[in-house]
Write a protein that holds these residues in place. Structure first.
Motif, PDB file in Angstrom:
ATOM      1  N   CYS A 100     -80.237 -59.968   0.785  1.00 20.04           N
ATOM      2  CA  CYS A 100     -78.804 -59.688   0.697  1.00 20.04           C
ATOM      3  C   CYS A 100     -78.197 -60.253  -0.584  1.00 20.04           C
ATOM      4  O   CYS A 100     -78.409 -61.407  -0.948  1.00 20.04           O
ATOM      5  CB  CYS A 100     -78.090 -60.246   1.920  1.00 20.04           C
ATOM      6  N   ARG A 134     -76.944 -64.181   5.043  1.00 22.24           N
ATOM      7  CA  ARG A 134     -76.331 -65.380   5.663  1.00 22.24           C
ATOM      8  C   ARG A 134     -75.207 -64.976   6.617  1.00 22.24           C
ATOM      9  O   ARG A 134     -74.985 -65.630   7.640  1.00 22.24           O
ATOM     10  CB  ARG A 134     -75.754 -66.305   4.567  1.00 22.24           C
ATOM     11  N   CYS A 135     -74.470 -63.951   6.247  1.00 21.76           N
ATOM     12  CA  CYS A 135     -73.338 -63.548   7.102  1.00 21.76           C
ATOM     13  C   CYS A 135     -73.851 -62.979   8.419  1.00 21.76           C
ATOM     14  O   CYS A 135     -73.324 -63.269   9.494  1.00 21.76           O
ATOM     15  CB  CYS A 135     -72.461 -62.534   6.365  1.00 21.76           C
ATOM     16  N   CYS A 158     -70.157 -62.978  -1.446  1.00 22.94           N
ATOM     17  CA  CYS A 158     -70.348 -61.620  -0.928  1.00 22.94           C
ATOM     18  C   CYS A 158     -69.072 -61.226  -0.195  1.00 22.94           C
ATOM     19  O   CYS A 158     -68.244 -62.091   0.127  1.00 22.94           O
ATOM     20  CB  CYS A 158     -71.538 -61.557   0.023  1.00 22.94           C
TER      21      CYS A 158
END
Ligand code: FES
Length: 373
Positions: A240, A315-316, A260
Motif C-alpha cells: 500500500c 496499515r489502514c 495516505c
C-alpha cells in the motif's frame, strides 16, 4: 531489513475540499467529513505546493470531494504549473462547463480524470445521488476530448454495477476513452460502511475480467484498460502506497498531512500544514515515521520473507479490520485475522439479500456520528 530512510515525497495529493455535489456510497472520505470544514485558503495551499516541490514532488493530484467547487482552482493550477508540477484533476465532472474546461486549460492543467458510476443513466444517478449526473458527465467527457485532453475515465466497480461491465466498456469506447481505470472499490471510509452491499462475488469478478480481456484484445493501445482486483480476493496484501510515507503525501482540505488518503482514521497524531513545514512533517513527525522501516512489525510480518515486497500491506486496512494498525493486513493468508476478510467474501457469495446503501452526505454523516456517541 527495511530501511527507515524514505526518499522525498514525489506524489502530492491535495484534497482541496470535502464538499461534493454527489453522494457516492464508496467514497473514501472519512465518515465524519462534515466535522472538518475549515478549508485551507489559496495562500496556504500555494505554500504547501511550493514546499513539497522544493523537496522533489513532481506530480500534483487535485481531488476532494469535488475540486471544481474551489473557485481558486485555476489559480492553484497556474501557480503549480509555474512551479513545475504535472497537474492532474480528479473530478466527477459535476460543476464542469465548457467555459470552466477552457479556463482550466488556459491555467495549464495537464490531465483530467473523469469518474462515472454506471453505464446505465438510472443506475449511475442512483449511485451518485443526483438525477442529472449521467447526462452532465457525458457532456463533460465530450468537452474534455474537445480540449484535447487524453480521455481518462474511472469507474469504481462493485457488486451493484460490475455485471454491467460490457456496457461500461462500450460506453468508454463510444466516448473515445484513451485510458479506462476499472477500480474495484477499496473498503475504507464510506465503502467500508457499505461493504456488504458493495463487495462482489468471485464469479462476478471473474466474468468482469473475461469481458475486460475481450475489450483489451479488441481495442489494444487505442483504449488502455486497467482492471484493479479488490484485494479481498487476494492471498497477499498490496504494497500500500508503495510503503508508508515513502513517496505519497496527502493533504486534507483542513490541512492535515497524511501518508495516505485514509490515515485520518488511525489513532495517530498527524501534523497540520498550518503548524509545520512540509519538510518537518515528512522527515521529523512521529506520524510519518510511525511505520517506516520494519521495527514496528509484529509476527508474522516481522519474520516474513515477503516483507520487502508488500511492507505488511495496508496499515489502514489492518486497523479498520483488526483494531491494530501494526498487525499484518488481514488480506494476507498468513495473517491470524485473515478470517475477517474471508468471512466478508463468504457473506457476499452467499447472499442476494443486499443491504440498502448509505449515501455519503452530510445528513447521513451526522446520523452516523450520533450513533457512535
Ligand atoms: Fe492507508 Fe493503505 S490506505 S496505508
Amino acid at each position: 531489513m527495511l530501511s527507515d530512510r524514505a526518499g522525498p515525497p514525489l506524489w502530492l495529493l491535495a484534497e482541496l475540499t470535502y464538499r461534493c455535489p454527489l453522494q457516492c456510497p464508496y467514497c473514501s472520505n472519512p465518515l465524519d467529513f462534515h466535522r472538518h470544514n475549515q478549508e485551507l485558503d489559496t495562500e496556504e495551499w500555494l505554500r504547501v505546493f511550493k514546499e513539497a516541490r522544493e523537496m522533489g514532488a513532481a506530480q500534483l493530484g487535485l481531488s476532494g470531494g469535488e475540486p471544481l467547487i474551489r473557485q481558486d482552482l485555476e489559480t492553484l493550477i497556474a501557480e503549480a504549473r509555474g512551479m513545475g508540477y504535472y497537474t492532474n484533476l480528479i473530478s466527477s465532472g459535476i460543476g464542469m462547463t465548457r467555459e470552466r474546461v477552457a479556463s482550466l486549460k488556459k491555467a495549464g492543467l495537464d490531465h483530467i480524470q473523469l469518474s462515472f458510476q454506471d453505464s446505465d443513466p438510472a443506475g449511475n444517478n442512483a449511485l451518485a445521488g443526483s438525477h442529472k449526473a449521467f447526462k452532465t458527465k457525458l457532456e463533460m467527457a465530450q468537452c474534455v476530448k474537445e480540449f484535447d485532453y487524453p480521455m481518462v475515465i474511472n469507474f469504481v466497480l462493485h457488486r451493484q454495477n460490475i455485471d454491467h461491465i460490457e456496457s461500461i466498456l462500450q460506453l468508454c469506447a463510444e466516448v473515445g476513452a484513451d485510458y479506462v481505470e476499472l477500480a474495484n472499490a477499496q473498503y475504507y471510509g464510506w465503502a467500508l460502511h457499505n461493504r456488504d452491499a458493495l463487495l462482489p462475488t468471485k464469479e462476478q469478478i471473474e466474468k468482469a475480467e473475461a469481458v475486460t480481456a475481450r475489450f483489451r484484445k479488441r481495442y489494444g493501445k487505442a483504449m488502455q484498460i486497467y482492471f484493479v482486483v479488490p484485494d479481498y480476493f487476494e492471498s497477499r496484501p498490496k504494497p500500500c502506497m508503495n510503503g508508508w510515507a515513502s513517496i505519497f503525501l496527502t493533504i486534507t482540505p483542513d490541512g492535515l498531512a497524511l501518508p495516505c488518503h485514509s490515515a485520518r482514521d488511525l489513532p495517530i497524531d498527524f501534523p497540520s500544514v498550518k503548524d509545520h513545514s512540509i519538510d518537518d512533517i515528512w522527515w521529523q513527525s512521529p506520524g510519518f515515521n510511525h511505520f517506516r522501516g520494519d521495527s514496528w512489525m509484529k509476527s508474522p510480518c516481522r519474520e516474513c520473507d515477503e516483507k520487502e515486497q508488500d511492507f505488511g500491506g495496508c496499515r489502514c486496512q489492518a486497523y479498520l479490520l483488526t483494531g491494530d494498525a501494526a498487525n499484518a493486513d488481514p488480506v494476507c493468508a498468513k495473517s491470524p485475522h485473515h478470517h475477517s476478510v474471508k468471512s466478508a467474501v463468504e457473506r457476499a457469495a452467499g447472499s442476494d439479500d443486499v443491504q440498502a446503501l448509505v449515501l455519503r452526505n452530510v445528513g447521513n454523516a451526522r446520523a452516523l456520528s450520533a450513533e457512535e456517541q
